[in-house]
Design an enzyme around this catalytic site. Structure first.
Site, mmCIF file in Angstrom:
data_model
loop_
_atom_site.group_PDB
_atom_site.id
_atom_site.type_symbol
_atom_site.label_atom_id
_atom_site.label_comp_id
_atom_site.label_asym_id
_atom_site.label_seq_id
_atom_site.Cartn_x
_atom_site.Cartn_y
_atom_site.Cartn_z
ATOM 1 C CB THR A 97 2.319 -46.722 20.080
ATOM 2 O OG1 THR A 97 2.126 -46.432 18.693
ATOM 3 C CG2 THR A 97 0.993 -47.178 20.676
ATOM 4 C CE LYS A 172 -0.883 -47.182 16.513
ATOM 5 N NZ LYS A 172 0.566 -46.953 16.592
ATOM 6 C CE LYS A 240 4.391 -50.770 22.623
ATOM 7 N NZ LYS A 240 4.149 -49.373 22.098
#
Length: 290
Positions: A97, A172, A240
């Site tokens: 990711t 995502k 994050k």
């Protein structure tokens, strides 16, 4: 069966690489901590390499699942990076990711060197990786995706091409925005139910069969009520991911007030000692009646 390299044997990559080996593929792994790679080889059939470049020398497909943009650069670029030894016409599939920007940068570099690149972040958490039922959002060229699709089946219950390079990462980001908002909603719903004197577990079991149904509600409300958070996707990982979302939003002009608020709440959870707690720990900020 294909010759495959897998770079990054963390909580997600370790079982994903295992599914590839169990499916009959010839797998070579690389991990920054070599002891983890050695353990993987003992558990599954395959080999380990001491550098990304050495891992990918004969690979038709290279899968990668590391922590962030910087980690991705570290394992792809430079003399020991994977890109230095990728086979012509092979495919690099990035399950990290990361940002859409680095996906585009690496795709351009891959094209210059004669191989293909797909950004393919996953959703489903550690349990999804272990059970081989991940959802994969892919960005790249259709013909390249068609080549990789059968390999992805080893650990995916669903995968889909979302558009050009970077589209997987953007999808995502959409996923993480939804999860954060849903978990805050479930946290407040449980808090309200208990404050109102309801049987919160009974209330959740009822509304989970109606319009409020979601994966997060059905799979997390019991552990949220029990105050159990020592599993799943960690708060620090979600923060994050949110930082990537906010960087992209600044570029595309999206307004994300609820996501920004949820990120602040996760910061409070971190102060409580919950950096590695599951993302459902948002409820820990609220007084829960026993």
């Amino acid at each position: 069966m294909a010759r495959i390299a897998f770079i990054g044997l963390g909580a997600m990559g370790y079982p994903m690489a295992g599914h590839l080996a169990s499916s009959g593929h010839e797998v070579t792994v690389y991990n920054r901590t070599q002891a983890t790679a050695e353990k993987w080889v003992q558990e599954y059939s395959g080999r380990f390499a001491t550098a990304p470049a050495a891992a990918v020398e004969q690979a038709e497909f290279v899968m990668c699942c590391v922590g962030n943009d910087d980690d991705l650069r570290a394992v792809t670029l430079g003399p020991e990076g994977a890109f230095a030894a990728m086979v012509k016409d092979s495919v690099f599939v990035d399950h990290t990711t990361a940002s859409a920007q680095i996906a585009r940068e690496l795709a351009e570099e891959a094209s210059r060197r004669g191989f293909a690149f797909l950004d393919a972040p996953v959703s489903g958490g550690q349990a999804g990786a272990q059970n081989g039922v991940l959802t994969i959002m892919v960005g790249g060229e259709p013909d390249v995706y068609a080549r990789v699709g059968p390999v992805l089946q080893s650990y995916a219950q669903m995968h889909r091409l979302m558009g050009g390079v970077g589209s997987g990462q953007l999808t995502k980001m959409v996923n993480q925005i939804c999860i954060g908002g849903l978990l805050q909603g479930v946290s407040e719903a449980l808090h309200f139910a208990q404050s109102a004197g309801l049987d919160a577990e009974a209330a959740m079991s009822v509304i989970s069969k109606g319009a409020a149904q979601s994966w997060q509600l059905e799979n997390r409300y019991k552990t949220m009520l029990a105050g159990e958070f020592d599993f799943g996707f960690a708060v620090e990982w979600m923060r994050k991911d949110f930082s990537i979302v906010f960087d992209e939003a600044r570029r595309n002009g999206a307004v994300l007030p609820v996501t920004a608020l949820v990120d602040q709440f996760y910061a409070e959870v971190e102060v409580m000692g919950g950096k590695r707690w599951d993302t459902s720990s948002l409820i820990a900020r609220l007084p829960v009646k026993k």
